[in-house]
Design an enzyme around this catalytic site. Structure first.
Site, PDB file in Angstrom:
ATOM      1  N   THR A 189     -14.785  -8.205  16.773  1.00 36.64           N
ATOM      2  CA  THR A 189     -15.767  -7.183  17.168  1.00 36.64           C
ATOM      3  C   THR A 189     -15.894  -6.143  16.048  1.00 36.64           C
ATOM      4  O   THR A 189     -14.984  -5.997  15.222  1.00 36.64           O
ATOM      5  CB  THR A 189     -15.294  -6.445  18.439  1.00 36.64           C
ATOM      6  OG1 THR A 189     -14.070  -5.770  18.110  1.00 36.64           O
ATOM      7  CG2 THR A 189     -15.071  -7.404  19.603  1.00 36.64           C
TER       8      THR A 189
ATOM      9  N   TYR B  78      -3.410 -13.213   0.558  1.00 38.35           N
ATOM     10  CA  TYR B  78      -4.772 -13.562   0.981  1.00 38.35           C
ATOM     11  C   TYR B  78      -5.807 -12.563   0.470  1.00 38.35           C
ATOM     12  O   TYR B  78      -6.993 -12.731   0.703  1.00 38.35           O
ATOM     13  CB  TYR B  78      -4.871 -13.802   2.489  1.00 38.35           C
ATOM     14  CG  TYR B  78      -4.351 -12.723   3.417  1.00 38.35           C
ATOM     15  CD1 TYR B  78      -4.838 -11.420   3.381  1.00 38.35           C
ATOM     16  CD2 TYR B  78      -3.391 -13.041   4.388  1.00 38.35           C
ATOM     17  CE1 TYR B  78      -4.385 -10.453   4.254  1.00 38.35           C
ATOM     18  CE2 TYR B  78      -2.925 -12.074   5.271  1.00 38.35           C
ATOM     19  CZ  TYR B  78      -3.421 -10.779   5.198  1.00 38.35           C
ATOM     20  OH  TYR B  78      -2.975  -9.816   6.074  1.00 38.35           O
TER      21      TYR B  78
ATOM     22  N   LYS C 268      -7.408  -5.898   2.063  1.00 41.43           N
ATOM     23  CA  LYS C 268      -6.402  -6.029   0.987  1.00 41.43           C
ATOM     24  C   LYS C 268      -7.087  -6.392  -0.339  1.00 41.43           C
ATOM     25  O   LYS C 268      -6.648  -5.969  -1.412  1.00 41.43           O
ATOM     26  CB  LYS C 268      -5.367  -7.095   1.354  1.00 41.43           C
ATOM     27  CG  LYS C 268      -4.527  -6.779   2.609  1.00 41.43           C
ATOM     28  CD  LYS C 268      -3.496  -5.698   2.390  1.00 41.43           C
ATOM     29  CE  LYS C 268      -2.471  -5.659   3.516  1.00 41.43           C
ATOM     30  NZ  LYS C 268      -1.586  -4.499   3.405  1.00 41.43           N
TER      31      LYS C 268
HETATM   32  P1  NAP Z   1       5.010  -2.909  10.372  1.00 42.92           P
HETATM   33  O1  NAP Z   1       6.469  -2.772  10.637  1.00 42.92           O
HETATM   34  O2  NAP Z   1       4.081  -3.097  11.535  1.00 42.92           O
HETATM   35  O3  NAP Z   1       4.569  -1.615   9.533  1.00 42.92           O
HETATM   36  C1  NAP Z   1       3.307  -1.050   9.563  1.00 42.92           C
HETATM   37  C2  NAP Z   1       3.485   0.465   9.487  1.00 42.92           C
HETATM   38  O4  NAP Z   1       2.205   1.075   9.367  1.00 42.92           O
HETATM   39  C3  NAP Z   1       4.156   1.046  10.750  1.00 42.92           C
HETATM   40  O5  NAP Z   1       5.267   1.818  10.342  1.00 42.92           O
HETATM   41  C4  NAP Z   1       3.091   1.956  11.363  1.00 42.92           C
HETATM   42  O6  NAP Z   1       3.722   3.145  11.868  1.00 42.92           O
HETATM   43  C5  NAP Z   1       2.206   2.250  10.156  1.00 42.92           C
HETATM   44  N1  NAP Z   1       0.823   2.537  10.539  1.00 42.92           N
HETATM   45  C6  NAP Z   1      -0.011   1.726  11.247  1.00 42.92           C
HETATM   46  N2  NAP Z   1      -1.193   2.351  11.420  1.00 42.92           N
HETATM   47  C7  NAP Z   1      -1.088   3.566  10.814  1.00 42.92           C
HETATM   48  C8  NAP Z   1      -1.968   4.664  10.657  1.00 42.92           C
HETATM   49  N3  NAP Z   1      -3.208   4.639  11.165  1.00 42.92           N
HETATM   50  N4  NAP Z   1      -1.535   5.739   9.978  1.00 42.92           N
HETATM   51  C9  NAP Z   1      -0.279   5.780   9.471  1.00 42.92           C
HETATM   52  N5  NAP Z   1       0.606   4.770   9.581  1.00 42.92           N
HETATM   53  C10 NAP Z   1       0.195   3.677  10.252  1.00 42.92           C
HETATM   54  O7  NAP Z   1       4.673  -4.087   9.377  1.00 42.92           O
HETATM   55  P2  NAP Z   1       5.337  -4.598   8.010  1.00 42.92           P
HETATM   56  O8  NAP Z   1       5.455  -6.046   8.159  1.00 42.92           O
HETATM   57  O9  NAP Z   1       6.515  -3.782   7.646  1.00 42.92           O
HETATM   58  O10 NAP Z   1       4.157  -4.336   6.979  1.00 42.92           O
HETATM   59  C11 NAP Z   1       4.294  -3.482   5.866  1.00 42.92           C
HETATM   60  C12 NAP Z   1       3.290  -3.871   4.793  1.00 42.92           C
HETATM   61  O11 NAP Z   1       3.571  -5.177   4.289  1.00 42.92           O
HETATM   62  C13 NAP Z   1       1.838  -3.903   5.266  1.00 42.92           C
HETATM   63  O12 NAP Z   1       0.999  -3.375   4.263  1.00 42.92           O
HETATM   64  C14 NAP Z   1       1.569  -5.382   5.446  1.00 42.92           C
HETATM   65  O13 NAP Z   1       0.192  -5.713   5.331  1.00 42.92           O
HETATM   66  C15 NAP Z   1       2.376  -5.947   4.287  1.00 42.92           C
HETATM   67  N6  NAP Z   1       2.721  -7.373   4.428  1.00 42.92           N
HETATM   68  C16 NAP Z   1       3.558  -7.770   5.434  1.00 42.92           C
HETATM   69  C17 NAP Z   1       3.884  -9.128   5.536  1.00 42.92           C
HETATM   70  C18 NAP Z   1       4.824  -9.618   6.614  1.00 42.92           C
HETATM   71  O14 NAP Z   1       4.985 -10.838   6.741  1.00 42.92           O
HETATM   72  N7  NAP Z   1       5.465  -8.758   7.366  1.00 42.92           N
HETATM   73  C19 NAP Z   1       3.362 -10.037   4.612  1.00 42.92           C
HETATM   74  C20 NAP Z   1       2.521  -9.598   3.607  1.00 42.92           C
HETATM   75  C21 NAP Z   1       2.205  -8.245   3.516  1.00 42.92           C
HETATM   76  P3  NAP Z   1       3.203   3.958  13.156  1.00 42.92           P
HETATM   77  O15 NAP Z   1       3.053   2.992  14.268  1.00 42.92           O
HETATM   78  O16 NAP Z   1       4.292   4.967  13.359  1.00 42.92           O
HETATM   79  O17 NAP Z   1       1.900   4.588  12.747  1.00 42.92           O
END
Ligand code: NAP
Length: 270
Positions: free
Chosen positions: A106, A147, A162
């Site tokens: 959406t 990606y 990204k």
């Molecule tokens: P995660 O634990 O869900 O971390 C995401 C963080 O972003 C949370 O601490 C959340 O905190 C914060 N967040 C979300 N919306 C927000 C907003 N509007 N304003 C401020 N903070 C916000 O996920 P993660 O896996 O550690 O991901 C970290 C990074 O790695 C991301 O950029 C993700 O795309 C990248 N990444 C992850 C993977 C994987 O497999 N895990 C792979 C490739 C890339 P609050 O809820 O407190 O706001």
């Protein structure tokens, strides 16, 4: 052996630093002597992470901030400067994601992810970047995903965001290098963090085992090893690296495409 304190006297802001990879990066920078500000929406996430990381011996505070709101970002950056006097490192790590076929996405779903990942990264880079230019240098690290350049089914919103962040990384590196501001990106592979596992549906061990079959190094990434790479890119060891993207995905994105599929289907050992 005690960790080297090469970030002593430096201030780092890590968005989304209360959970997952962001928390691991904040812990790594803090353990190496940085004064760290973690910023995200949930006070609970921030308080919990601060109490865990402060126990490692470093300086850390949480500033609640929704990166989608430019005025909140401006005040968070102002708060970091007020507290520590400068911002040397910004890690744009905050993100949101969910799996959805593009045809079912959406406008609100699209906007939600673009707002956090692309707009949020820009607001933080813009306000922190101006501070870095004023103080004579700094370093920005954007957490992306492979990606950004391969694309992937189910994540058109996140891949588009990204990809935009990757273009932003190179553009700002070209513009801000003369001010001593380096801008890089880091593309980690799959890490089992609470948010990602739930939103991208790889919570179950069975799904993780299937994922691992498509990773040449045959394992998932840990947040700690990716955090060490993030720290490297923000350190003086990477002083001549800017506008680059480091991939740390165990070779995952190379194991795609027609020939990889053909090799698997014909069980050709390659
Ligand atoms: P995660 O634990 O869900 O971390 C995401 C963080 O972003 C949370 O601490 C959340 O905190 C914060 N967040 C979300 N919306 C927000 C907003 N509007 N304003 C401020 N903070 C916000 O996920 P993660 O896996 O550690 O991901 C970290 C990074 O790695 C991301 O950029 C993700 O795309 C990248 N990444 C992850 C993977 C994987 O497999 N895990 C792979 C490739 C890339 P609050 O809820 O407190 O706001």
């Amino acid at each position: 052996m005690e960790a080297k304190k090469d970030f002593e006297g430096r201030t780092a802001v890590v968005t989304g630093g209360g959970t997952g990879l962001g928390k691991a990066v904040a812990a790594q920078l803090c353990a190496r002597g940085a004064s760290v500000v973690i910023a995200s929406r949930s006070k609970e996430h921030l308080e919990q992470a601060c109490s865990e990381i402060a126990g490692l011996g470093g300086k850390i505070i949480g500033i609640p901030c929704d990166v989608r709101q430019p005025e909140q970002v401006e005040s968070m950056v102002g708060g970091a400067v007020e507290r520590y006097g400068r911002i040397d490192i910004l890690v744009n790590n905050a993100a949101g994601n969910f799996l959805v076929p593009a045809a079912s996405l959406t406008p609100n779903g699209w906007k939600a992810v673009i707002d956090i990942v692309l707009n949020g990264t820009w607001y933080c880079s813009s306000f922190a970047g101006r501070q870095m230019i004023e103080q004579g240098g700094g370093c920005i690290l954007n957490i992306i995903a492979t990606y950004a350049w391969t694309g992937a089914p189910g994540v058109v919103h996140s891949a588009s965001a990204k990809g935009g962040v990757l273009a932003m990384t190179r553009t700002l590196a070209a513009e801000w290098g003369r001010h001593g501001v380096r801008v890089n990106a880091l593309a980690p592979g799959v890490m089992v963090t609470e948010g990602a596992a739930k939103n991208l549906m790889f919570e179950s061990l069975e799904v993780q085992e299937r994922l691992v079959e498509h990773i040449p190094l045959r394992r998932l990434a840990t947040t700690e090893e990716i955090a060490r790479l993030a720290a490297f890119l923000c350190s003086d060891d990477a002083a001549y690296i800017t506008g680059d993207v480091m991939t740390a995905d165990g070779g995952r994105w190379l194991d795609e495409g027609f020939l990889a599929l053909y090799a698997r289907q014909t069980q050709t050992r390659v």
